[in-house]
Write an enzyme that holds these catalytic residues in place. Structure first.
Site, short mmCIF file in Angstrom:
data_model
loop_
_atom_site.label_atom_id
_atom_site.label_comp_id
_atom_site.label_asym_id
_atom_site.label_seq_id
_atom_site.Cartn_x
_atom_site.Cartn_y
_atom_site.Cartn_z
N GLU A 88 0.83 -1.20 0.00
CA GLU A 88 0.00 0.00 0.00
C GLU A 88 0.86 1.25 0.00
OE1 GLU A 88 -4.06 -1.32 2.44
OE2 GLU A 88 -2.66 0.09 3.34
N CYS A 89 0.61 2.14 -0.93
CA CYS A 89 1.21 3.47 -0.97
C CYS A 89 2.74 3.41 -0.93
CB CYS A 89 0.64 4.33 0.16
SG CYS A 89 0.85 6.11 -0.13
N ALA A 90 3.36 3.55 0.22
CA ALA A 90 4.82 3.46 0.28
C ALA A 90 5.31 2.13 -0.25
CB ALA A 90 5.29 3.66 1.72
#
Length: 465
Positions: free
Chosen positions: A345-347
């Site tokens: 997720e994301c990072a």
């Protein structure tokens, strides 16, 4: 029934001092020997880290309790009470920090996900933190307006923040005498404890633990001196019993394996600090052995790793260090290319990309990331476009985005999600066992995702046996 004394710390607007007061109270009450349960309204990852530190610092390090989020949008109003009861079990007091202004919620959704809604769901009295730096008698009109706007929201007191002088304090107190809402604390303008910020808000605790501990102790002392802790505790104890059954991960996620527990490595350390405590609990309940690792320092994945979870954080701040750890990047790429389940997720999405701001990353995804001046922030509704290690096709979730980076392309040939609100677009990547996306989700609202991930990891163990 839940009988934990509780307070919601709210404010008329962001920047009023909610985090200062909430963390200070958590630390001060912990110093008194109370078992304090820390909570945060909304999806924010950073404040709960400070909450956990406040409880630990106040208890002299004897209390280890994670800060937990209460998000009525991502998890639904029906889960707010059960998640609160789960987090607050066995505690003497729960302190819930609000989000934005008291009545601000999900855009265009009325009160949904607002601090006001959560206070009503918890039947908890509200303490309003008011930035009094530029007003005197007008404070009474402001407090009266907030107290009378929704009769179901019980504002039990006010804490005045950024008060200039003794005379200023007298003017404010005299004005509020007419409002009927008691003043439960006064913090002077010079009493603010600074916390460094950057492009996504406060710098996470994990990156400045020693300095943050020092600041937390100072903050606890100032809140203790400026607030009526006895009156605040009495207000918390006035909360009526809450009709809620505590959420338990085992209730939603029956163990997916009966033999050896597959190892799922979870990225941690300074670069990957964004996670919800319930995710690890759900993975464990589903039968996994959850082992943290630090991509900044560890050159290998934990022994026996069969799956990988890489959550959010600040890889853009640590891009040179992440890139320099070539042995781990190669290990992650090898695991992903083997077809092992990987949820990012994301990072985590950025870490799996080819590059981030020109620095080589893991190269699992045919995409490149860079910092941007534009903040992408907000709640989202999404549908899984196809089957993946994390979600079956058609799975509907609510989540949020929170980043200042751009990924090109933004979606692969097999996207992770089809966003349906507030706009329609394809997003993320599904490739072999990898599910990578900018979208943050809360697995307590979709526990089948944790079970599915563990099942795929267990299948890999069986296949090797």
């Amino acid at each position: 029934m839940v009988n934990v004394p509780r307070l919601v710390i709210a404010a008329p607007a962001s920047g009023s001092g909610k985090t200062t007061v909430a963390t200070g109270l958590m630390a001060a009450f912990s110093e008194r020997g109370l078992a304090v349960s820390p909570h945060k309204v909304g999806p924010d990852y950073i404040d709960p880290g400070y909450h956990a530190l406040a409880v630990s610092a106040g208890s002299g390090g004897t209390a280890v309790r994670p800060g937990r989020n209460l998000d009525a949008y991502m998890c639904g109003p029906g889960l707010v009470g059960p998640l609160f009861a789960h987090g607050a079990a066995g505690c003497d007091l729960a302190v819930v920090e609000g989000v934005m202004g008291l009545y601000d919620g999900a855009s265009g959704q009325g009160e949904l996900a607002s601090t006001a809604q959560v206070s009503k769901l918890l039947r908890a009295p509200v303490v309003l933190v008011v930035d009094a730096s530029s007003q005197s008698r007008s404070v009474a009109a402001l407090v009266h307006g907030f107290a009378s706007w929704d009769p179901e929201v019980r504002i039990g007191g006010v804490i005045l923040n950024k008060v200039a002088t003794d005379r200023h304090e007298r003017l404010l107190r005299d004005a509020l005498d007419e409002s009927g809402v008691p003043v439960l604390g006064v913090l002077r303008r010079t009493d603010q404890v600074a916390a460094p910020s950057r492009h996504l808000g406060l710098v996470p605790v994990e990156e400045r633990r020693t300095d943050a501990l020092t600041a937390m102790r100072e903050l606890a002392g100032r809140v203790r001196a400026g607030c009526d802790l006895d009156a605040l505790l009495a207000l918390a104890r006035s909360a009526p019993p809450l009709d809620a059954v505590a959420w338990e991960p085992a209730m939603d996620t029956v163990a997916a394996v009966s033999g050896a527990r597959p190892v799922i490595a979870v990225a941690a350390g300074s670069a990957f600090t964004f996670s919800y405590a319930e995710h690890t609990e759900l993975l464990t309940a589903a039968g996994a052995e959850v082992v943290p690792f630090d991509p900044l320092r560890d050159e290998t994945l934990p022994p026996g790793t069969r799956g990988l979870v890489i959550g959010g954080g600040f890889p853009e701040v640590y891009a040179p260090e992440l890139s320099a750890n070539e042995p781990l990047r190669e290990a992650v790429a090898e695991l992903a290319h083997s077809g092992a389940p990987v949820a990012a997720e994301c990072a985590g999405l950025l870490y799996l990309a080819r590059s981030l701001d020109g620095k080589p990353m893991c190269g699992v995804l045919d995409a490149d990331a860079r910092m941007s001046g534009r903040l992408t922030l907000g709640y989202r509704e999404a549908v899984a476009v196809g089957d993946s290690a994390l979600a079956a096709a058609g799975t509907r979730v609510r989540g949020h985005e929170f980043h200042r980076t751009v990924l090109e392309p933004g979606a692969g040939a097999a996207p992770a999600w089809g966003l349906v609100h507030p706009e329609r677009r394809l997003e993320g990547f599904v490739r072999r066992g990898v599910h990578a996306s900018y979208l943050h989700t809360h697995w307590a609202a979709a526990p089948e995702m944790a079970r599915r991930l563990v099942e795929r990891c267990a299948a890999a163990v069986v296949a090797e046996a």
